[in-house]
Design an enzyme around this catalytic site. Sequence first.
Site, PDB file in Angstrom:
ATOM      1  N   LYS A 178      73.968 109.098 -12.776  1.00  0.00           N
ATOM      2  CA  LYS A 178      72.986 108.363 -13.430  1.00  0.00           C
ATOM      3  C   LYS A 178      72.733 108.896 -14.904  1.00  0.00           C
ATOM      4  O   LYS A 178      72.484 108.347 -15.756  1.00  0.00           O
ATOM      5  CB  LYS A 178      71.461 108.650 -12.754  1.00  0.00           C
ATOM      6  CG  LYS A 178      71.360 108.241 -11.379  1.00  0.00           C
ATOM      7  CD  LYS A 178      69.946 108.320 -10.618  1.00  0.00           C
ATOM      8  CE  LYS A 178      69.416 109.884 -10.712  1.00  0.00           C
ATOM      9  NZ  LYS A 178      70.275 110.587  -9.627  1.00  0.00           N
ATOM     10  N   ARG A 189      61.035 108.349  -7.797  1.00  0.00           N
ATOM     11  CA  ARG A 189      61.813 108.831  -6.503  1.00  0.00           C
ATOM     12  C   ARG A 189      60.709 108.802  -5.496  1.00  0.00           C
ATOM     13  O   ARG A 189      61.524 109.287  -4.316  1.00  0.00           O
ATOM     14  CB  ARG A 189      62.056 110.611  -6.810  1.00  0.00           C
ATOM     15  CG  ARG A 189      63.467 110.686  -7.458  1.00  0.00           C
ATOM     16  CD  ARG A 189      63.489 112.258  -7.669  1.00  0.00           C
ATOM     17  NE  ARG A 189      64.636 112.932  -7.584  1.00  0.00           N
ATOM     18  CZ  ARG A 189      65.395 113.366  -8.620  1.00  0.00           C
ATOM     19  NH1 ARG A 189      65.017 112.850  -9.836  1.00  0.00           N
ATOM     20  NH2 ARG A 189      66.415 114.108  -8.537  1.00  0.00           N
ATOM     21  N   ARG A 220      80.159 120.201 -11.133  1.00  0.00           N
ATOM     22  CA  ARG A 220      79.381 120.016 -12.341  1.00  0.00           C
ATOM     23  C   ARG A 220      78.781 121.388 -12.458  1.00  0.00           C
ATOM     24  O   ARG A 220      78.433 121.889 -13.548  1.00  0.00           O
ATOM     25  CB  ARG A 220      78.163 118.927 -12.033  1.00  0.00           C
ATOM     26  CG  ARG A 220      77.312 118.713 -13.211  1.00  0.00           C
ATOM     27  CD  ARG A 220      76.372 117.506 -12.762  1.00  0.00           C
ATOM     28  NE  ARG A 220      75.242 118.051 -11.926  1.00  0.00           N
ATOM     29  CZ  ARG A 220      74.303 116.693 -11.515  1.00  0.00           C
ATOM     30  NH1 ARG A 220      74.542 115.596 -12.041  1.00  0.00           N
ATOM     31  NH2 ARG A 220      73.691 117.000 -10.743  1.00  0.00           N
ATOM     32  N   ARG A 259      73.255 124.887 -13.629  1.00  0.00           N
ATOM     33  CA  ARG A 259      71.961 124.649 -12.651  1.00  0.00           C
ATOM     34  C   ARG A 259      72.097 125.331 -11.444  1.00  0.00           C
ATOM     35  O   ARG A 259      73.186 125.060 -10.505  1.00  0.00           O
ATOM     36  CB  ARG A 259      72.074 123.065 -12.669  1.00  0.00           C
ATOM     37  CG  ARG A 259      71.360 122.270 -13.779  1.00  0.00           C
ATOM     38  CD  ARG A 259      71.534 120.697 -13.313  1.00  0.00           C
ATOM     39  NE  ARG A 259      70.644 120.456 -11.989  1.00  0.00           N
ATOM     40  CZ  ARG A 259      70.455 119.162 -12.012  1.00  0.00           C
ATOM     41  NH1 ARG A 259      70.945 118.254 -12.634  1.00  0.00           N
ATOM     42  NH2 ARG A 259      69.881 118.974 -11.021  1.00  0.00           N
ATOM     43  N   ARG A 291      69.031 118.156  -1.002  1.00  0.00           N
ATOM     44  CA  ARG A 291      68.767 117.122  -2.205  1.00  0.00           C
ATOM     45  C   ARG A 291      69.113 115.824  -1.619  1.00  0.00           C
ATOM     46  O   ARG A 291      68.351 114.962  -1.989  1.00  0.00           O
ATOM     47  CB  ARG A 291      69.291 117.453  -3.509  1.00  0.00           C
ATOM     48  CG  ARG A 291      68.589 118.426  -4.318  1.00  0.00           C
ATOM     49  CD  ARG A 291      69.586 119.312  -5.326  1.00  0.00           C
ATOM     50  NE  ARG A 291      69.729 118.497  -6.446  1.00  0.00           N
ATOM     51  CZ  ARG A 291      70.732 118.470  -7.380  1.00  0.00           C
ATOM     52  NH1 ARG A 291      71.468 119.649  -7.159  1.00  0.00           N
ATOM     53  NH2 ARG A 291      70.785 117.407  -8.330  1.00  0.00           N
TER      54      ARG A 291
HETATM   55  P1  AMP Z   1      67.410 115.669 -11.264  1.00  0.00           P
HETATM   56  O1  AMP Z   1      67.960 116.175 -12.645  1.00  0.00           O
HETATM   57  O2  AMP Z   1      67.109 114.346 -11.615  1.00  0.00           O
HETATM   58  O3  AMP Z   1      68.535 115.778 -10.120  1.00  0.00           O
HETATM   59  O4  AMP Z   1      66.192 116.553 -10.751  1.00  0.00           O
HETATM   60  C1  AMP Z   1      66.397 117.952 -10.698  1.00  0.00           C
HETATM   61  C2  AMP Z   1      64.873 118.262  -9.779  1.00  0.00           C
HETATM   62  O5  AMP Z   1      63.754 118.121 -10.444  1.00  0.00           O
HETATM   63  C3  AMP Z   1      64.816 117.510  -8.364  1.00  0.00           C
HETATM   64  O6  AMP Z   1      65.410 118.173  -7.343  1.00  0.00           O
HETATM   65  C4  AMP Z   1      63.253 117.720  -8.292  1.00  0.00           C
HETATM   66  O7  AMP Z   1      63.024 118.997  -7.795  1.00  0.00           O
HETATM   67  C5  AMP Z   1      62.597 117.518  -9.685  1.00  0.00           C
HETATM   68  N1  AMP Z   1      62.423 116.156  -9.821  1.00  0.00           N
HETATM   69  C6  AMP Z   1      62.815 115.340 -11.049  1.00  0.00           C
HETATM   70  N2  AMP Z   1      62.760 114.233 -11.156  1.00  0.00           N
HETATM   71  C7  AMP Z   1      61.566 114.202 -10.064  1.00  0.00           C
HETATM   72  C8  AMP Z   1      60.598 113.144  -9.379  1.00  0.00           C
HETATM   73  N3  AMP Z   1      60.818 111.864 -10.213  1.00  0.00           N
HETATM   74  N4  AMP Z   1      59.909 113.478  -8.601  1.00  0.00           N
HETATM   75  C9  AMP Z   1      60.037 114.643  -8.020  1.00  0.00           C
HETATM   76  N5  AMP Z   1      60.551 115.525  -8.345  1.00  0.00           N
HETATM   77  C10 AMP Z   1      61.488 115.484  -9.222  1.00  0.00           C
END
Ligand code: AMP
Length: 194
Positions: free
Chosen positions: A14, A91, A130, A136, A148
């Site tokens: 994404k 989400r 990654r 991260r 996740r």
């Molecule tokens: P990502 O970079 O999109 O994989 O997000 C990393 C982490 O941020 C996720 O595992 C969640 O803990 C938090 N996070 C990001 N976007 C959301 C969202 N829309 N709702 C809830 N938690 C989020």
Amino acid sequence: MLNIVIFGPPGSGKGTQSLKIAEKYNLIHISTGDIFREELANNTTLGQQARGYMDAGNLVPDELVIAMLESKVDKSLALEPAGFIFDGFPRTIMQAEALEKMLQRKNSFIKGVLALEVEDAELIKRIMGRGKDSGRADDVDEKIIKNRIKVYKSETAPVAGFYEMYGKLKIIRGKGSVEDIFKQLCESIDEYQQ
Ligand code: AMP
């Protein structure tokens, strides 16, 4: 405005694809994950509130995410953008409903949702790869990565059904070269614009 959601499990590409789409269509890229990581790095109150959830690979509570997103959209609207690409948001069904209402208040809406589909084994492989250079913490530990994906399936995957109900969902196979997938995504976006 051309507002698009890019949807899919962690590791489905994404982020990479959104940046390319944002550049090509002149959209503002909003990644809630990136925003939370920035808040964390700056040690803000929001960052501190989000930390525990992110470290464990769980979702940050809806209220926090929705408020943060709306304030980000409001600030960006001042730039009179051509539209937004939302990456990693919504989400949950509650976030999807909040996004609809928020855009309605601004006389706008989501044009389409592009969902990237990738098998679990491939996701784990990509995220671990990654993690070697992303720094991260949630990209390194296999247990957290698996959580996740589990959270994606239970809380996020139903959001696809929400958009399908409105005829807005387009599924794209997220396997192949970045350019190939980008081309398919662009074809769908170009259809929205006709
Ligand atoms: P990502 O970079 O999109 O994989 O997000 C990393 C982490 O941020 C996720 O595992 C969640 O803990 C938090 N996070 C990001 N976007 C959301 C969202 N829309 N709702 C809830 N938690 C989020």
